[in-house]
Design a protein around this motif. Sequence first.
Motif, PDB file in Angstrom:
ATOM      1  N   GLY A 296       5.194  62.113  22.746  1.00 16.80           N
ATOM      2  CA  GLY A 296       4.958  60.724  22.355  1.00 16.80           C
ATOM      3  C   GLY A 296       3.566  60.501  21.823  1.00 16.80           C
ATOM      4  O   GLY A 296       3.325  59.572  21.051  1.00 16.80           O
TER       5      GLY A 296
ATOM      6  N   PRO B 221       4.458  54.939  18.656  1.00 23.29           N
ATOM      7  CA  PRO B 221       5.814  55.360  18.304  1.00 23.29           C
ATOM      8  C   PRO B 221       6.045  55.460  16.807  1.00 23.29           C
ATOM      9  O   PRO B 221       6.914  56.217  16.367  1.00 23.29           O
TER      10      PRO B 221
ATOM     11  N   SER C 256       7.453  59.168  15.945  1.00 27.66           N
ATOM     12  CA  SER C 256       8.836  59.207  15.464  1.00 27.66           C
ATOM     13  C   SER C 256       8.914  59.690  14.019  1.00 27.66           C
ATOM     14  O   SER C 256       9.865  60.377  13.644  1.00 27.66           O
TER      15      SER C 256
END
Length: 262
Positions: free
Chosen positions: A164, A169, A173
């Motif tokens: 992470g 994020p 991601s």
Amino acid sequence: MSKSLAGSYISTPIQGKLALITGATGGIGKATARLFAARGAHLALHYFSQHDVAAALVDELRASGVRVVAFQADLGDFDAVRTLHEKVVAELGHPDILYSNAAMTGTALGIKAKIEDASLYEFEQCWRTNAGGAFLLTQLCVPHMEKQGYGRIVFCSSIATATGGVLGPHYASSKAAIHGIMHWVAKQYSKKGITCNAVAPALIANTVMFNSPTAAHRDLVPVGRFGQPEEVAQVVELLVTNSYMTDKIVTCDGGMLPSSLA
């Protein structure tokens, strides 16, 4: 090839190949460009805004006797990505090697952030640049690689895809999305002479992304020090010179994770 750049290397697997490196003005990009030039590869160096840095790097690497040209583009603009590829092909030819190293981080949220701190705008921009731009360049480069029966594709990922990370994020991601692209391309084209891999660095000093290292950061690294851009470049060199390695995500993190990423 100058002895200062080439050392004792006379002929290597990438000598005479054309490598397109995105984000070539960053710490890892510059280190990789220097190493590739030392191995005799011609270079198409992409940059976003650092024109003077790119120009200086071109002058430096041309002294090695290889062809080097810099190209500006916003990788979050897909038309600009297409134009970048067109200009590279027109001036230098089709890339044999693609190192998708460029990335935008967006706002660094830190470990105490809340998910609402990540704006949808930054989320989309990170994905367009980090995943979309990398995918489109791969899509544009692969047909010629397939035709000639040789190609090397390497994505610069991050161990944030497994942990992470601390940026947020939006960034983590977008980097994780690259892994899906890599797995698919590797499986689809491995018998066509094209390998596709990723390097996942962490805590690499002398980079824009990690420009304020602290003792607390260093304590996270089992080897007891930060990584250097040149060490990431060495992993990239392995991935473009070894024709038996494909569909792999190789971490370069001083032992922070116990193995390479799946």
